[in-house]
Design an enzyme around this catalytic site. Structure first.
Site, mmCIF file in Angstrom:
data_model
loop_
_atom_site.group_PDB
_atom_site.id
_atom_site.type_symbol
_atom_site.label_atom_id
_atom_site.label_comp_id
_atom_site.label_asym_id
_atom_site.label_seq_id
_atom_site.Cartn_x
_atom_site.Cartn_y
_atom_site.Cartn_z
ATOM 1 N N HIS A 98 0.852 -1.192 0.000
ATOM 2 C CA HIS A 98 0.000 0.000 0.000
ATOM 3 C C HIS A 98 0.889 1.242 0.000
ATOM 4 C CE1 HIS A 98 -3.864 -2.032 1.772
ATOM 5 N NE2 HIS A 98 -3.411 -2.609 0.684
ATOM 6 N N GLU A 105 0.986 3.882 1.792
ATOM 7 C CA GLU A 105 1.510 4.300 3.097
ATOM 8 C C GLU A 105 2.725 3.464 3.493
ATOM 9 O OE1 GLU A 105 -1.610 3.491 2.235
ATOM 10 O OE2 GLU A 105 -3.055 4.209 3.713
ATOM 11 N N CYS A 132 -5.997 1.888 5.809
ATOM 12 C CA CYS A 132 -6.626 0.626 6.209
ATOM 13 C C CYS A 132 -6.035 0.192 7.566
ATOM 14 C CB CYS A 132 -6.366 -0.439 5.135
ATOM 15 S SG CYS A 132 -4.674 -1.059 5.125
ATOM 16 N N CYS A 135 -2.199 -0.440 7.467
ATOM 17 C CA CYS A 135 -1.390 0.772 7.377
ATOM 18 C C CYS A 135 -1.475 1.572 8.674
ATOM 19 C CB CYS A 135 -1.820 1.611 6.182
ATOM 20 S SG CYS A 135 -1.388 0.816 4.614
HETATM 21 ZN ZN LIG Z 1 -3.315 0.184 3.681
#
Ligand SMILES: [Zn+2]
Length: 147
Positions: A50, A52, A80, A83
């Site tokens: 992801h 992040e 999410c 993260c």
């Molecule tokens: Zn994430």
């Protein structure tokens, strides 16, 4: 320094162009950009890639440290749960995000990671920046994929 959200949105658009869900993230400390990334799970064959996570990894590598003390993270979408966990472990000082994500977010939705007693570091959280732009980017992306 450019507006960190400009960089985050550029990274999100770049991700969309590659067929990734358009999310971008930027790590900043003392007005210096330490990491910029867009989503790359498909390209990297890595469900943890992801935006992040990638931006945090880049910033940590640059600083030679596993903690991003005094660093702020700018993201185009509510992080999410995975993260949010990484943000906590990285000791990010402030989290700024654009659109909230009722379906997949883990900050103000779902597990609300930073509000749990097992969370040992919670960043200051600020949200609601350029929401329409962020929501539009996602809507456009998913409309194209359906089309
Ligand atoms: Zn994430």
């Amino acid at each position: 320094m450019a507006d960190p959200f400009d960089l985050a949105f550029a990274a999100a658009r770049e991700a969309a162009a590659l067929g990734e869900v358009p999310v971008g993230a930027v790590v900043v400390r003392d007005r210096a950009v330490l990491g910029v990334a867009g989503n790359r799970p498909r390209a990297l064959h890595d469900p943890t890639a992801h935006a992040e996570i990638l931006a945090i990894r880049e910033a940590c590598a640059r600083l030679g440290d596993e903690r991003l003390t005094d660093c702020d993270l700018y993201v185009t979408l509510e992080p999410c749960p995975m993260c949010a966990g990484a943000i906590s472990f990285a000791r990010i000082r402030r989290l700024y995000y654009a659109a909230s994500d009722p379906k997949g977010g883990g900050v103000e939705h779902g597990p609300r990671v930073f509000n749990q007693p097992t969370c040992h570091h919670a960043p200051e959280v600020y949200s609601g920046f350029r929401e329409r732009e962020a929501a539009g980017l996602l809507r456009e992306f998913f409309a194209q994929r359906r089309g």
